[in-house]
Design a protein around this motif. Structure first.
Motif, PDB file in Angstrom:
ATOM      1  N   THR A  68       0.816  -1.211   0.000  1.00 22.69           N
ATOM      2  CA  THR A  68       0.000   0.000   0.000  1.00 22.69           C
ATOM      3  C   THR A  68       0.855   1.270   0.000  1.00 22.69           C
ATOM      4  OG1 THR A  68      -0.201  -0.270   2.403  1.00 22.69           O
ATOM      5  CG2 THR A  68      -2.050  -1.028   1.060  1.00 22.69           C
ATOM      6  N   SER A  69       2.085   1.175   0.486  1.00 22.78           N
ATOM      7  CA  SER A  69       2.957   2.360   0.484  1.00 22.78           C
ATOM      8  C   SER A  69       3.268   2.794  -0.947  1.00 22.78           C
ATOM      9  CB  SER A  69       4.253   2.074   1.250  1.00 22.78           C
ATOM     10  OG  SER A  69       4.949   0.992   0.657  1.00 22.78           O
TER      11      SER A  69
ATOM     12  N   LEU B  77      -5.987  -1.088   1.957  1.00 20.47           N
ATOM     13  CA  LEU B  77      -5.742  -0.839   3.389  1.00 20.47           C
ATOM     14  C   LEU B  77      -6.576  -1.767   4.260  1.00 20.47           C
ATOM     15  CD1 LEU B  77      -5.656   3.062   3.288  1.00 20.47           C
ATOM     16  CD2 LEU B  77      -3.716   1.581   3.841  1.00 20.47           C
TER      17      LEU B  77
ATOM     18  N   THR C   7      -5.185  -5.300   4.310  1.00 14.47           N
ATOM     19  CA  THR C   7      -3.941  -5.443   5.076  1.00 14.47           C
ATOM     20  C   THR C   7      -4.112  -5.035   6.542  1.00 14.47           C
ATOM     21  OG1 THR C   7      -3.291  -3.272   4.173  1.00 14.47           O
ATOM     22  CG2 THR C   7      -2.365  -5.237   3.117  1.00 14.47           C
TER      23      THR C   7
ATOM     24  N   PHE D 281      -5.183  -2.137   7.881  1.00 12.84           N
ATOM     25  CA  PHE D 281      -4.991  -0.721   8.254  1.00 12.84           C
ATOM     26  C   PHE D 281      -6.331   0.013   8.190  1.00 12.84           C
ATOM     27  CE2 PHE D 281      -0.777  -1.974   6.526  1.00 12.84           C
ATOM     28  CZ  PHE D 281      -0.015  -1.754   7.666  1.00 12.84           C
TER      29      PHE D 281
ATOM     30  N   LYS E 103      -7.733   2.116  10.390  1.00 10.47           N
ATOM     31  CA  LYS E 103      -7.680   3.522  10.784  1.00 10.47           C
ATOM     32  C   LYS E 103      -7.256   4.388   9.600  1.00 10.47           C
ATOM     33  CE  LYS E 103      -6.289   4.224  14.979  1.00 10.47           C
ATOM     34  NZ  LYS E 103      -5.426   4.378  16.180  1.00 10.47           N
ATOM     35  N   GLU E 104      -6.260   3.898   8.851  1.00 11.20           N
ATOM     36  CA  GLU E 104      -5.778   4.637   7.679  1.00 11.20           C
ATOM     37  C   GLU E 104      -6.858   4.691   6.593  1.00 11.20           C
ATOM     38  OE1 GLU E 104      -4.170   2.396   9.337  1.00 11.20           O
ATOM     39  OE2 GLU E 104      -2.258   3.295   9.956  1.00 11.20           O
TER      40      GLU E 104
END
Length: 696
Positions: free
Chosen positions: A401-402, A432, A435, A437, A439-440
């Motif tokens: 995702t980065s 996100l 994976t 994430f 909150k993101e």
């Protein structure tokens, strides 16, 4: 003439006296030229010329009004086109059939088939003058068939015959196409056969044959379509490139690429009479790729040049799409090199690069996909939002995702031509969520709103599904109830409610799930059978069978939801059997039969286990035999339970027979069951235990 002049002048929307004088002079020789050469809309000029002629006391002629009607219909202004048509007699130029046909076509194009039919019948009612012809009827019949109103189209053909207009092969071909489009292939073939019969006045042409062939190929009757092409040659109707391409597509769809190639070679050998075109070759290229022969497809593209048919971007796109489907886009660089050596009309473009990037992403070759993005920018091809969305989706699927965020930032540097859209953000949110994430992901939704990009239903489904997956139903409920706050068109649907209800049921919050189910109904969102099944499973886990039965009754009585299915009943039967209420479970089987729902293997298997649990061994055994007769498979647990019960009740021979059956199926019996069966065989002096011991 003065009232007519005033009426026309009301429509004279361009007030330029100089231009009017200039084009009035031109109108004497060619008003249609005038309509096509001015800067404003052609109809504006047409009205100006018409008004100028009337003002000077000159009678407009039919060709001018006809041209004006055509211009207005092209501009989708059928109201004024109809007005001009109706005013023509007052202007001294009676309408002709061409004017009528133009207006009928314009009305049909705008979906005003009722007005078109009214005009047609009005013309029929007139004695002498403008009468509708076969083209008029064909235009309306074509529209009706296109909209699926084949019955009305047939009625119009009968009306044609009544008024003395004989349908042509075009009329029947339109109807055949309409029947095929609505899935009535059998009737289409029957009508076609009436045309080919000796007593028919209309003989089918290549278009009629091609229409039927296409329908047969769509239904998978490619061999029948092949017989038609042979028939064409026999009756003297020459098959054209469409005929062969249709057949090639049909054989490719069935996976018979050898027959498709044979037809292609037949076309090439036939000379110029029916030479394959770029569509034919592109179809064959796609068929070879789908059959797992990309090398043959690429060779065929090379052959196209030799046959004087240069491939285009669609041909190469077909090749790349086929390679992507079979996960073989490694040939991509070679394809790009081949395209780059061709003329400008076949150079790689953003679509070709995006397709290749998509193929690499599907294969998980993200480094190659990223390199391809760099290459396309180096050669001066700007990526678009689709290119970036494809790459972002690929990186999100691979868990990176980065890199997806890095590409998102890169998109912003291209300005408006490559702005991140709702698809971009929804893809990142999905990555996100997958994976963990969450909150993101919620932060990205807030960023979307801040940028004025409204999340759509897919965005919310993705986010709520992610929250439910980790058991965060409280936040999922907050998101659900916040839907529609910024965009009224994005309200929660049955799928969104189903996700949260399912999550609540899994957590054991059955009352909350039921309350949300009630809230969903109050909001005007009708539950579907999946929603009901989720809730029924939840209340069964809670042990509330009566409530589950009430929900089933609600489904049956509802006019909105479909009737209960095998999953609905099997869920309740499973809970009844767990509690030992096998009699009630049997009653549900009868209810299923009344509802026209056939029990499946899982239903019967559940019931057999229920009978075993209450020691109703013979009932379990008989039902088990019925399962085998119906072709339903049992699992190893069912076998072990029946063998155990048979041993306990002294039916050792039956237990041994089932044990042998298990062995043939490759099941491994429970060690306890093996020991029990050996002991019972020894205890009862059954000689079969020797062979059984050897197998153990």
């Amino acid at each position: 003439m003065q009232p007519a002049a005033r009426s026309v002048k009301q429509h004279n929307r361009v007030a330029c006296a100089g231009a009017a004088t200039h084009f009035s002079a031109q109108a004497q020789d060619g008003p249609s030229v005038a309509c096509s050469t001015r800067r404003s809309t052609p109809s504006d000029l047409g009205f100006q010329i018409l008004g100028s002629l009337i003002k000077r006391g000159r009678r407009p002629y039919t060709h001018l009004c006809r041209t004006l009607i055509r211009c207005l219909c092209v501009e989708n202004n059928v109201v004024e086109a109809r007005m001009v048509f109706e005013r023509m007699p007052d202007l001294g130029c009676p309408p002709d059939v061409i004017s009528c046909n133009m207006l009928v076509k314009g009305l049909c194009k705008e979906g005003l088939v009722g007005a078109a039919l009214q005009l047609l019948r009005k013309m029929n009612a007139r004695r002498g003058g403008c009468q509708p012809d076969v083209v008029t009827y064909n235009t309306v019949i074509d529209y009706l068939c296109e909209k699926g109103s084949v019955t009305d189209a047939v009625g119009l053909i009968l009306e044609m015959k009544v008024v003395g207009i004989l349908p042509t092969v075009v009329t029947y071909t339109i109807l055949i196409k309409g029947l095929c489009r609505t899935g009535n292939t059998r009737l289409a073939v029957q009508l076609f056969r009436e045309l080919t019969s000796g007593g028919s006045r209309c003989k089918p042409d290549s278009v009629a044959y091609n229409t039927v062939m296409d329908a047969l190929c769509e239904k998978g009757f490619v061999d029948d379509a092949l017989e038609l092409i042979k028939e064409m040659n026999f009756v003297g109707v020459s098959p054209d490139v469409v005929s062969y391409t249709t057949l090639i597509k049909g054989f490719c769809s069935r996976g018979n690429v050898n027959m498709a190639l044979e037809l292609l070679r037949e076309m090439v050998a036939g000379g110029s009479s029916c030479k394959p075109d770029v569509v034919t070759y592109s179809t064959m290229v796609g068929g070879l790729c789908n059959a797992g022969s990309p090398d043959d497809a690429f060779r065929l593209i090379k052959e196209m040049d030799a046959d004087g048919v240069p491939p285009n971007t669609i041909t190469y796109g077909t090749l790349i799409r086929g390679l992507s489907m079979i996960r073989k886009v490694g040939m991509g660089p070679e394809i790009l090199r081949d395209m780059s050596q061709r003329d400008q009309c076949c150079k790689p473009n953003v679509v070709i690069y995006s397709m290749l990037i998509d193929g690499f992403c599907k294969e998980g070759s993200m480094a190659d996909a990223r390199e391809l993005l760099k290459e396309m920018k180096d050669v001066g091809i700007s990526p678009n939002a689709i290119t970036y969305n494809t790459l972002i989706n690929g990186f999100c699927r691979s868990g990176d995702t980065s890199m997806a965020f890095e590409l998102l930032m890169e998109m912003a540097t291209f300005g408006d031509c490559c702005k991140p859209d709702v698809v971009t953000y929804s893809t990142i949110i999905n990555g996100l969520c997958n994976t963990g994430f969450l909150k993101e992901a919620l932060s990205v939704v807030e960023e979307m709103n801040a940028l004025g990009i409204s999340p759509n239903l897919v965005t919310y489904r993705t986010l709520i599904n992610g929250l439910c997956a980790v058991g965060n139903t409280d936040k999922a409920l907050v998101v659900l109830r916040g839907m529609g706050a910024l965009d009224r068109n994005c309200k929660p649907d049955v799928v969104v409610y189903g996700m949260v209800i399912n999550s609540l049921c899994k957590k054991g919050s059955i009352d909350d799930a039921y309350n949300l189910f009630v809230e969903m109904n109050i909001a005007g969102i009708s539950p579907n059978i999946i929603t009901y099944n989720i809730l029924i499973k939840g209340v069964c886990r809670q042990g509330n069978i009566d409530k589950a039965r009430r929900l089933v009754r609600q489904i049956i009585e509802s006019s909105i939801c479909s009737k209960p299915n095998v999953i609905t009943y099997t869920t309740i039967i499973c809970e009844l059997c767990k509690k030992g209420y096998v009699t009630d479970a049997l009653k549900l089987i009868k209810e299923m039969n009344v509802q026209g729902i056939s029990p499946n293997g899982i239903t019967y298997d559940t019931l057999v286990k229920g009978f075993c649990k209450v020691e109703a061994t013979m009932l379990a055994f008989r039902l088990f035999q019925k399962m085998k007769m119906l072709g339903c498979e049992s699992d190893i647990i069912t076998y072990n339970m029946i063998i155990r019960n048979l041993c306990r009740e002294g039916f050792v021979n039956g237990a041994v027979a089932l044990f042998e059956e298990m062995k043939k199926k490759g099941f491994l019996p429970d060690p306890f069951i093996e020991t029990m069966l050996l002991f019972k065989c020894s205890e009862n002096g059954i000689s079969h235990h020797q062979s059984m011991t050897a197998s153990l």
